[in-house]
Design a protein around this motif. Structure first.
Motif, mmCIF file in Angstrom:
data_model
loop_
_atom_site.group_PDB
_atom_site.id
_atom_site.type_symbol
_atom_site.label_atom_id
_atom_site.label_comp_id
_atom_site.label_asym_id
_atom_site.label_seq_id
_atom_site.Cartn_x
_atom_site.Cartn_y
_atom_site.Cartn_z
ATOM 1 N N GLY A 97 0.820 -1.201 0.000
ATOM 2 C CA GLY A 97 0.000 0.000 0.000
ATOM 3 C C GLY A 97 0.855 1.252 0.000
ATOM 4 O O GLY A 97 2.084 1.199 -0.038
ATOM 5 N N SER A 98 0.170 2.390 0.059
ATOM 6 C CA SER A 98 0.913 3.643 0.125
ATOM 7 C C SER A 98 1.655 3.695 1.453
ATOM 8 O O SER A 98 1.233 3.103 2.443
ATOM 9 C CB SER A 98 -0.026 4.840 -0.039
ATOM 10 N N SER A 99 2.764 4.354 1.464
ATOM 11 C CA SER A 99 3.634 4.473 2.649
ATOM 12 C C SER A 99 4.246 3.145 3.076
ATOM 13 O O SER A 99 4.604 2.976 4.235
ATOM 14 C CB SER A 99 2.875 5.102 3.815
ATOM 15 N N SER A 100 4.387 2.206 2.126
ATOM 16 C CA SER A 100 5.005 0.913 2.460
ATOM 17 C C SER A 100 6.501 0.900 2.152
ATOM 18 O O SER A 100 7.123 -0.143 2.213
ATOM 19 C CB SER A 100 4.305 -0.214 1.704
ATOM 20 N N THR A 101 7.074 2.007 1.816
ATOM 21 C CA THR A 101 8.496 2.238 1.511
ATOM 22 C C THR A 101 8.955 1.674 0.169
ATOM 23 O O THR A 101 10.152 1.608 -0.073
ATOM 24 C CB THR A 101 9.452 1.755 2.633
ATOM 25 N N LYS A 102 8.043 1.311 -0.716
ATOM 26 C CA LYS A 102 8.450 0.779 -2.024
ATOM 27 C C LYS A 102 9.312 1.786 -2.782
ATOM 28 O O LYS A 102 10.411 1.457 -3.217
ATOM 29 C CB LYS A 102 7.220 0.429 -2.877
ATOM 30 N N THR A 103 8.810 2.987 -2.951
ATOM 31 C CA THR A 103 9.518 3.993 -3.736
ATOM 32 C C THR A 103 10.873 4.318 -3.122
ATOM 33 O O THR A 103 11.897 4.313 -3.813
ATOM 34 C CB THR A 103 8.662 5.273 -3.864
ATOM 35 N N TRP A 104 10.907 4.584 -1.826
ATOM 36 C CA TRP A 104 12.163 4.932 -1.175
ATOM 37 C C TRP A 104 13.146 3.771 -1.234
ATOM 38 O O TRP A 104 14.332 3.981 -1.450
ATOM 39 C CB TRP A 104 11.921 5.380 0.273
ATOM 40 N N SER A 105 12.672 2.552 -1.048
ATOM 41 C CA SER A 105 13.570 1.391 -1.085
ATOM 42 C C SER A 105 14.189 1.220 -2.464
ATOM 43 O O SER A 105 15.384 0.924 -2.584
ATOM 44 C CB SER A 105 12.816 0.121 -0.679
ATOM 45 N N ILE A 106 13.393 1.420 -3.504
ATOM 46 C CA ILE A 106 13.934 1.295 -4.860
ATOM 47 C C ILE A 106 14.922 2.435 -5.132
ATOM 48 O O ILE A 106 15.990 2.205 -5.704
ATOM 49 C CB ILE A 106 12.819 1.236 -5.923
ATOM 50 N N PHE A 107 14.594 3.642 -4.715
ATOM 51 C CA PHE A 107 15.548 4.746 -4.863
ATOM 52 C C PHE A 107 16.842 4.453 -4.109
ATOM 53 O O PHE A 107 17.936 4.679 -4.621
ATOM 54 C CB PHE A 107 14.965 6.068 -4.349
ATOM 55 N N GLN A 108 16.735 3.938 -2.894
ATOM 56 C CA GLN A 108 17.930 3.623 -2.117
ATOM 57 C C GLN A 108 18.766 2.563 -2.825
ATOM 58 O O GLN A 108 19.997 2.656 -2.861
ATOM 59 C CB GLN A 108 17.551 3.187 -0.701
ATOM 60 N N TRP A 109 18.117 1.548 -3.400
ATOM 61 C CA TRP A 109 18.848 0.527 -4.153
ATOM 62 C C TRP A 109 19.602 1.186 -5.307
ATOM 63 O O TRP A 109 20.778 0.892 -5.550
ATOM 64 C CB TRP A 109 17.905 -0.559 -4.677
ATOM 65 N N HIS A 110 18.920 2.062 -6.053
ATOM 66 C CA HIS A 110 19.549 2.746 -7.180
ATOM 67 C C HIS A 110 20.766 3.548 -6.720
ATOM 68 O O HIS A 110 21.816 3.512 -7.370
ATOM 69 C CB HIS A 110 18.540 3.665 -7.875
ATOM 70 N N ILE A 111 20.635 4.270 -5.624
ATOM 71 C CA ILE A 111 21.742 5.089 -5.120
ATOM 72 C C ILE A 111 22.927 4.206 -4.733
ATOM 73 O O ILE A 111 24.070 4.484 -5.108
ATOM 74 C CB ILE A 111 21.273 5.954 -3.935
ATOM 75 N N ILE A 112 22.654 3.151 -3.996
ATOM 76 C CA ILE A 112 23.725 2.229 -3.593
ATOM 77 C C ILE A 112 24.403 1.653 -4.828
ATOM 78 O O ILE A 112 25.631 1.581 -4.912
ATOM 79 C CB ILE A 112 23.178 1.113 -2.680
ATOM 80 N N ASN A 113 23.614 1.260 -5.816
ATOM 81 C CA ASN A 113 24.175 0.676 -7.027
ATOM 82 C C ASN A 113 25.002 1.705 -7.803
ATOM 83 O O ASN A 113 26.091 1.386 -8.295
ATOM 84 C CB ASN A 113 23.060 0.087 -7.894
ATOM 85 N N CYS A 114 24.513 2.935 -7.899
ATOM 86 C CA CYS A 114 25.278 3.999 -8.576
ATOM 87 C C CYS A 114 26.615 4.227 -7.888
ATOM 88 O O CYS A 114 27.644 4.404 -8.557
ATOM 89 C CB CYS A 114 24.504 5.313 -8.563
ATOM 90 N N LEU A 115 26.608 4.236 -6.569
ATOM 91 C CA LEU A 115 27.835 4.497 -5.828
ATOM 92 C C LEU A 115 28.794 3.309 -5.865
ATOM 93 O O LEU A 115 30.000 3.474 -5.727
ATOM 94 C CB LEU A 115 27.507 4.875 -4.377
ATOM 95 N N THR A 116 28.259 2.109 -6.086
ATOM 96 C CA THR A 116 29.069 0.893 -6.123
ATOM 97 C C THR A 116 29.607 0.606 -7.521
ATOM 98 O O THR A 116 30.751 0.191 -7.687
ATOM 99 C CB THR A 116 28.234 -0.314 -5.637
ATOM 100 N N ILE A 117 28.764 0.801 -8.527
ATOM 101 C CA ILE A 117 29.118 0.480 -9.917
ATOM 102 C C ILE A 117 28.939 1.740 -10.765
ATOM 103 O O ILE A 117 27.835 2.041 -11.205
ATOM 104 C CB ILE A 117 28.238 -0.662 -10.472
ATOM 105 N N PRO A 118 30.005 2.502 -10.995
ATOM 106 C CA PRO A 118 29.872 3.735 -11.787
ATOM 107 C C PRO A 118 29.620 3.448 -13.264
ATOM 108 O O PRO A 118 29.977 2.391 -13.772
ATOM 109 C CB PRO A 118 31.224 4.432 -11.584
#
Length: 148
Positions: A28-49
């Motif tokens: 549902g809304s506020s289940s952290t889906k969007t933030w979790s996916i953004f966090q994954w993207h950020i971690i991946n960007c910082l790990t694999i340029p």
């Protein structure tokens, strides 16, 4: 580069542990889906340029009203070295983090889906999307796909 401390939910842990090509997050809304996916993207960007990310929603106006708003909040929270400066009115919503490109698009501009190639694809609110445009993006994605 400094170490990034990320407060996160169990959804991010699941994404980090997943080896699946297609990752579907439900909730549902506020289940952290969007933030979790953004966090994954950020971690991946910082790990694999140097990777390419396409982040899409059905309409660009919705992308700007929701995804870019959250992206800006995360950018500010973690003080990320992202360029160019955030500007929601710029026609092209492409940002660079650690030599990786994050491109925000609306599927209401079909030419953006056709021919675009990326390493990672995120279809936000995927139930809204046109199957034709979503399929065009998915077949042109080399590594992983996220849908919520």
């Amino acid at each position: 580069m400094r170490e990034l401390q990320i407060k996160h939910s169990v959804l991010l842990d699941k994404l980090l542990d997943s080896k699946k090509r297609i990752n579907v997050l439900e909730g549902g809304s506020s289940s952290t889906k969007t933030w979790s996916i953004f966090q994954w993207h950020i971690i991946n960007c910082l790990t694999i340029p140097g990777e390419t990310y396409t982040i899409a929603r059905l309409k660009m106006t919705w992308t700007k009203a929701t995804l870019l708003k959250d992206f800006y909040s995360i950018w500010q929270m973690y003080d990320l070295p992202i360029t160019p400066e955030f500007n929601i009115n710029r026609p092209e919503q492409i940002y660079i983090l650690n030599k990786s490109e994050l491109c925000f698009i609306g599927l209401d501009e079909p030419q953006k889906a056709h021919g675009r190639r990326q390493d990672y694809l995120w279809l936000n609110e995927a139930l809204e999307d046109s199957e034709k445009e979503a399929n065009q993006l998915m077949i042109r994605t080399k590594k992983r796909i996220f849908m919520d």
